[in-house]
Design a protein around this motif. Structure first.
Motif, PDB file in Angstrom:
ATOM      1  N   MET A   1       0.820  -1.206   0.000  1.00 53.36           N
ATOM      2  CA  MET A   1       0.000   0.000   0.000  1.00 53.36           C
ATOM      3  C   MET A   1       0.855   1.258   0.000  1.00 53.36           C
ATOM      4  SD  MET A   1       0.557   1.481   3.169  1.00 53.36           S
ATOM      5  CE  MET A   1      -0.831   2.600   3.310  1.00 53.36           C
ATOM      6  N   LEU A   2       0.210   2.338  -0.428  1.00 55.93           N
ATOM      7  CA  LEU A   2       0.816   3.658  -0.361  1.00 55.93           C
ATOM      8  C   LEU A   2      -0.316   4.677  -0.361  1.00 55.93           C
ATOM      9  CD1 LEU A   2       3.262   5.581  -0.443  1.00 55.93           C
ATOM     10  CD2 LEU A   2       3.148   5.460  -2.956  1.00 55.93           C
ATOM     11  N   CYS A   3      -0.319   5.553   0.630  1.00 57.01           N
ATOM     12  CA  CYS A   3      -1.305   6.634   0.657  1.00 57.01           C
ATOM     13  C   CYS A   3      -0.721   7.868  -0.028  1.00 57.01           C
ATOM     14  CB  CYS A   3      -1.685   6.987   2.086  1.00 57.01           C
ATOM     15  SG  CYS A   3      -2.860   5.856   2.834  1.00 57.01           S
ATOM     16  N   VAL A   4      -1.445   8.368  -1.026  1.00 55.34           N
ATOM     17  CA  VAL A   4      -1.094   9.603  -1.710  1.00 55.34           C
ATOM     18  C   VAL A   4      -2.373  10.435  -1.765  1.00 55.34           C
ATOM     19  CG1 VAL A   4      -0.097  10.656  -3.769  1.00 55.34           C
ATOM     20  CG2 VAL A   4       0.624   8.358  -3.085  1.00 55.34           C
ATOM     21  N   ASP A   5      -2.416  11.503  -0.972  1.00 55.87           N
ATOM     22  CA  ASP A   5      -3.654  12.231  -0.728  1.00 55.87           C
ATOM     23  C   ASP A   5      -3.632  13.613  -1.352  1.00 55.87           C
ATOM     24  OD1 ASP A   5      -3.692  10.072   0.992  1.00 55.87           O
ATOM     25  OD2 ASP A   5      -3.724  11.269   2.837  1.00 55.87           O
ATOM     26  N   GLY A   6      -4.638  13.925  -2.169  1.00 56.00           N
ATOM     27  CA  GLY A   6      -4.901  15.319  -2.498  1.00 56.00           C
ATOM     28  C   GLY A   6      -5.444  15.992  -1.255  1.00 56.00           C
ATOM     29  N   ALA A   7      -4.857  17.147  -0.855  1.00 55.14           N
ATOM     30  CA  ALA A   7      -5.169  17.691   0.463  1.00 55.14           C
ATOM     31  C   ALA A   7      -5.044  19.211   0.509  1.00 55.14           C
ATOM     32  CB  ALA A   7      -4.236  17.064   1.513  1.00 55.14           C
ATOM     33  N   ALA A   8      -5.646  19.772   1.541  1.00 52.58           N
ATOM     34  CA  ALA A   8      -5.455  21.176   1.902  1.00 52.58           C
ATOM     35  C   ALA A   8      -5.164  21.173   3.392  1.00 52.58           C
ATOM     36  CB  ALA A   8      -6.691  22.005   1.581  1.00 52.58           C
ATOM     37  N   VAL A   9      -3.877  21.111   3.737  1.00 50.18           N
ATOM     38  CA  VAL A   9      -3.500  20.885   5.136  1.00 50.18           C
ATOM     39  C   VAL A   9      -2.576  21.961   5.700  1.00 50.18           C
ATOM     40  CG1 VAL A   9      -3.853  18.392   5.061  1.00 50.18           C
ATOM     41  CG2 VAL A   9      -1.632  19.316   4.420  1.00 50.18           C
ATOM     42  N   GLU A  10      -1.727  22.568   4.875  1.00 47.75           N
ATOM     43  CA  GLU A  10      -0.788  23.548   5.443  1.00 47.75           C
ATOM     44  C   GLU A  10      -1.520  24.811   5.869  1.00 47.75           C
ATOM     45  OE1 GLU A  10       3.034  26.354   4.407  1.00 47.75           O
ATOM     46  OE2 GLU A  10       1.616  25.768   2.854  1.00 47.75           O
ATOM     47  N   LYS A  11      -2.323  25.357   4.981  1.00 55.15           N
ATOM     48  CA  LYS A  11      -3.086  26.572   5.267  1.00 55.15           C
ATOM     49  C   LYS A  11      -4.561  26.207   5.332  1.00 55.15           C
ATOM     50  CE  LYS A  11       0.258  29.385   2.709  1.00 55.15           C
ATOM     51  NZ  LYS A  11       0.471  30.233   1.509  1.00 55.15           N
ATOM     52  N   PRO A  12      -5.196  26.341   6.496  1.00 57.43           N
ATOM     53  CA  PRO A  12      -6.616  26.009   6.590  1.00 57.43           C
ATOM     54  C   PRO A  12      -7.452  26.805   5.593  1.00 57.43           C
ATOM     55  CG  PRO A  12      -5.667  26.311   8.777  1.00 57.43           C
ATOM     56  CD  PRO A  12      -4.624  26.749   7.792  1.00 57.43           C
ATOM     57  N   VAL A  13      -8.496  26.165   5.094  1.00 57.60           N
ATOM     58  CA  VAL A  13      -9.427  26.823   4.182  1.00 57.60           C
ATOM     59  C   VAL A  13     -10.375  27.674   5.027  1.00 57.60           C
ATOM     60  CG1 VAL A  13     -11.255  26.484   2.487  1.00 57.60           C
ATOM     61  CG2 VAL A  13      -9.291  24.914   2.556  1.00 57.60           C
ATOM     62  N   LEU A  14     -10.513  28.940   4.689  1.00 54.00           N
ATOM     63  CA  LEU A  14     -11.414  29.839   5.397  1.00 54.00           C
ATOM     64  C   LEU A  14     -12.663  30.063   4.557  1.00 54.00           C
ATOM     65  CD1 LEU A  14     -12.056  31.840   7.720  1.00 54.00           C
ATOM     66  CD2 LEU A  14     -10.888  33.602   6.357  1.00 54.00           C
ATOM     67  N   LEU A  15     -13.822  29.797   5.170  1.00 50.08           N
ATOM     68  CA  LEU A  15     -15.100  30.011   4.496  1.00 50.08           C
ATOM     69  C   LEU A  15     -15.921  31.012   5.288  1.00 50.08           C
ATOM     70  CD1 LEU A  15     -16.690  26.665   3.197  1.00 50.08           C
ATOM     71  CD2 LEU A  15     -15.748  28.561   1.875  1.00 50.08           C
ATOM     72  N   ARG A  16     -16.334  32.080   4.613  1.00 52.00           N
ATOM     73  CA  ARG A  16     -17.236  33.052   5.239  1.00 52.00           C
ATOM     74  C   ARG A  16     -18.676  32.600   5.036  1.00 52.00           C
ATOM     75  NH1 ARG A  16     -12.938  35.604   3.012  1.00 52.00           N
ATOM     76  NH2 ARG A  16     -11.726  36.981   4.378  1.00 52.00           N
ATOM     77  N   PRO A  17     -19.601  33.159   5.807  1.00 49.52           N
ATOM     78  CA  PRO A  17     -21.009  32.748   5.675  1.00 49.52           C
ATOM     79  C   PRO A  17     -21.487  32.820   4.227  1.00 49.52           C
ATOM     80  CG  PRO A  17     -20.744  34.112   7.625  1.00 49.52           C
ATOM     81  CD  PRO A  17     -19.425  34.136   6.906  1.00 49.52           C
ATOM     82  N   GLY A  18     -22.095  31.731   3.758  1.00 49.04           N
ATOM     83  CA  GLY A  18     -22.625  31.678   2.398  1.00 49.04           C
ATOM     84  C   GLY A  18     -21.631  31.266   1.339  1.00 49.04           C
ATOM     85  N   GLU A  19     -20.341  31.209   1.670  1.00 48.06           N
ATOM     86  CA  GLU A  19     -19.336  30.824   0.681  1.00 48.06           C
ATOM     87  C   GLU A  19     -19.250  29.313   0.534  1.00 48.06           C
ATOM     88  OE1 GLU A  19     -16.111  34.500   0.754  1.00 48.06           O
ATOM     89  OE2 GLU A  19     -15.663  32.683   1.910  1.00 48.06           O
ATOM     90  N   GLU A  20     -18.780  28.877  -0.650  1.00 51.02           N
ATOM     91  CA  GLU A  20     -18.613  27.449  -0.927  1.00 51.02           C
ATOM     92  C   GLU A  20     -17.209  27.193  -1.453  1.00 51.02           C
ATOM     93  OE1 GLU A  20     -21.807  24.668  -2.621  1.00 51.02           O
ATOM     94  OE2 GLU A  20     -20.568  25.092  -4.365  1.00 51.02           O
ATOM     95  N   TRP A  21     -16.639  26.099  -1.007  1.00 50.07           N
ATOM     96  CA  TRP A  21     -15.304  25.652  -1.446  1.00 50.07           C
ATOM     97  C   TRP A  21     -15.466  24.358  -2.231  1.00 50.07           C
ATOM     98  CZ3 TRP A  21     -12.789  21.082   0.222  1.00 50.07           C
ATOM     99  CH2 TRP A  21     -11.422  20.981  -0.078  1.00 50.07           C
ATOM    100  N   THR A  22     -14.728  24.252  -3.321  1.00 49.18           N
ATOM    101  CA  THR A  22     -14.817  23.063  -4.179  1.00 49.18           C
ATOM    102  C   THR A  22     -13.437  22.435  -4.345  1.00 49.18           C
ATOM    103  OG1 THR A  22     -16.668  24.011  -5.415  1.00 49.18           O
ATOM    104  CG2 THR A  22     -15.498  22.197  -6.457  1.00 49.18           C
TER     105      THR A  22
END
Length: 317
Positions: free
Chosen positions: A272-293
């Motif tokens: 096995m080998l885990c290779v992950d698409g990720a957002a880990v170094e800088k947290p994703v910030l979402l304001r009210p009503g915003e959407e992240w894709t």
């Protein structure tokens, strides 16, 4: 009947079953014979097979198939955190919850909707979730199997709270390989990475390709849109393409850590080998009503494939 009927009746390429715990699973099929099996427990891809019926994802022989624990293998979804924080369980709670079929998913880009078998899922926080992470969200997940057998995951997370929140995220992808000593990753050259084996020390990749001789637990930063995981033993290459996911986490526990995990075989690190698409170094910030894709596409090509063909455009600006 609405959109849900279109999803459930989409061709004859979708089969709905239940596992031994009574939890719904959905099997997607492509015309050429590829398949993917998705559990509503965690919204987790449990299996992905190519046109010849060969399994492409790793699942431990000691995996525990009982909620609320996430299964060791496939593609668990790590949200709202990757790693450990005091107030949340490791890798967040999304992978341990029962998701629902999304009855009215917003339309996606036509390229992500046509000619595929797919399932739309949704997760909203429970009262229990809000106690440990007090933010209201809607997490929509589309899992598609393309006509050529590639696996596509699209996540859309919307802030329906009255205040901003931030999170980290990863598609924790367990790839099945012939032998870890026969594998290399191309596309990470010269990148900075956080070494989780050295208190997240910031290092720079020095090699032309990443190969494996001991435990690896790294988060590569500002990574390219596409990387190649080349398996010499099986003469095939996994191509991982991503959007909205700036980082790539690479993990193999090697022998010592394998022996310490109850739901992992002592020698299974070799397959096995885990290779992950990720957002880990800088947290994703979402304001009210915003959407992240975020979008992840996994495909397999013969090992004669050359990584020079990949689009190595940076995702960070």
């Amino acid at each position: 009947m609405g959109h849900s009927a279109a999803v459930w009746d989409y061709r004859a390429a979708i089969e709905v079953t239940r596992d031994w715990n009574g939890i719904v699973q959905v099997v997607l099929r492509s015309p050429q014979g590829a398949s993917a099996r998705v559990s509503l427990h965690g919204g987790q891809v449990m299996s992905w097979k190519n046109n010849q019926g060969e399994e492409l994802l790793f699942t431990s022989s000691k995996a525990i198939f009982k909620p609320p624990k996430s299964m060791r293998g496939g593609i668990p979804i790590c949200f709202p955190q990757f790693g450990n924080l005091a107030s949340l369980e490791q890798h967040g709670f999304a992978r341990n919850k029962i998701w629902a079929v999304d009855e009215n998913p917003p339309p996606l880009h036509p390229n992500d909707s046509d000619g595929k078998s797919f399932i739309d899922l949704i997760l909203r926080p429970s009262a229990e979730d809000l106690k440990c992470w007090p933010h209201s969200f809607e997490f929509r997940l589309r899992i598609s199997l393309t006509t050529d057998g590639s696996l596509l995951l699209i996540s859309r997370i919307r802030n329906v709270d009255g205040k901003p929140f931030s999170f980290s995220f990863a598609y924790h992808t367990y790839l099945s390989v012939s032998d870890i000593s026969e594998v290399r990753i191309e596309g990470l050259e010269t990148l900075d990475y956080l070494d989780n084996l050295c208190q997240r020390e910031l290092c720079t990749e020095q090699g032309d390709a990443l190969t494996f001789e001991s435990e690896v637990d790294r988060a590569y930063l500002c990574c390219t849109n596409a990387i190649a995981v080349i398996d010499h033993g099986k003469k095939r290459t996994f191509v991982i393409q991503k959007e909205g996911l700036p980082d790539v986490v690479v993990w193999n526990p090697w022998d010592r850590k394998s022996k310490s995990m109850l739901d992992f075989g002592d020698e299974e690190y070799k397959q096995m080998l885990c290779v992950d698409g990720a957002a880990v170094e800088k947290p994703v910030l979402l304001r009210p009503g915003e959407e992240w894709t975020a979008r992840l596409e996994l495909s397999v090509v013969p090992s004669s494939f050359c990584s020079d063909n990949l689009d190595m455009q940076k995702t960070c600006f």
